[in-house]
Scaffold this motif. Sequence first.
Motif, short mmCIF file in Angstrom:
data_model
loop_
_atom_site.label_atom_id
_atom_site.label_comp_id
_atom_site.label_asym_id
_atom_site.label_seq_id
_atom_site.Cartn_x
_atom_site.Cartn_y
_atom_site.Cartn_z
N VAL A 23 0.76 -0.96 -0.04
CA VAL A 23 0.08 -0.34 -0.23
C VAL A 23 1.08 0.83 -0.03
N GLY A 24 1.82 1.41 0.74
CA GLY A 24 2.62 2.58 0.84
C GLY A 24 3.43 2.60 -0.63
N ALA A 25 3.64 1.69 -1.78
CA ALA A 25 5.04 1.69 -2.40
C ALA A 25 3.67 2.27 -3.14
N ARG A 26 2.39 1.14 -3.36
CA ARG A 26 1.61 2.79 -4.44
C ARG A 26 0.64 4.37 -4.00
N LEU A 27 0.61 4.57 -2.83
CA LEU A 27 0.66 5.29 -2.45
C LEU A 27 1.92 6.28 -2.47
N ALA A 28 2.98 6.55 -2.52
CA ALA A 28 4.13 6.87 -2.97
C ALA A 28 4.33 6.62 -4.57
N ALA A 29 3.32 6.14 -5.42
CA ALA A 29 3.31 6.59 -6.82
C ALA A 29 2.47 7.34 -7.45
N ALA A 30 1.27 7.46 -6.03
CA ALA A 30 -0.09 8.17 -6.53
C ALA A 30 0.38 9.48 -6.37
N LEU A 31 1.04 9.29 -5.39
CA LEU A 31 1.29 10.96 -4.81
C LEU A 31 3.01 12.10 -5.60
N GLY A 32 3.23 11.21 -6.23
CA GLY A 32 4.85 11.30 -7.07
C GLY A 32 5.96 11.60 -5.90
#
Length: 174
Positions: A23-32
Amino acid sequence: MQMNKDGIAWVTMGVCGCGKSVVGARLAAALGVRFVEGDDFHPPDNVARMSEGIALTDEDRQGWLQALRGEILRAQGQGIVLSCSSLKRAYRDILRGAGDVRFVHLAGERALIEARMRARPGHYMPASLLDSQLRTLEPLEPDEAGMTLDIGDDPDTLVSRILAGDMQRFAPCA
């Protein structure tokens, strides 16, 4: 991609096997923003202890938490997403001392978490430590900026819920 213009530090938290990294990696990608895998900052002695099925003490965690706090400080103004169990409020307080830190507690049923742990061959954290982590876990308190999400939902749904919370200025959890 949504950009994190506020320099917020997001911490995906919870017991081992709850999906903090995914979830953290996907959140970081979504936030840039940069994603930091908290497990990578454990000193070798901590990894050895956990590999042997020995639960970490508060003292064992201090250097690790300080290193993660340093990562948050280095990201000031840029934003960051960090995975860290953050099992106790005292641990979250260390991280929170580095700035605007918001916690996403990924929670779920023990059976689901254990099944996920057993499906991770080669990970140093044995399923035998799950009960110790569950006993240590102090859920987010109402005055802590954060939210608790059910890991029964898929990771993309969880990220969408986190982002929706951010758009509402992410008030402390109720």
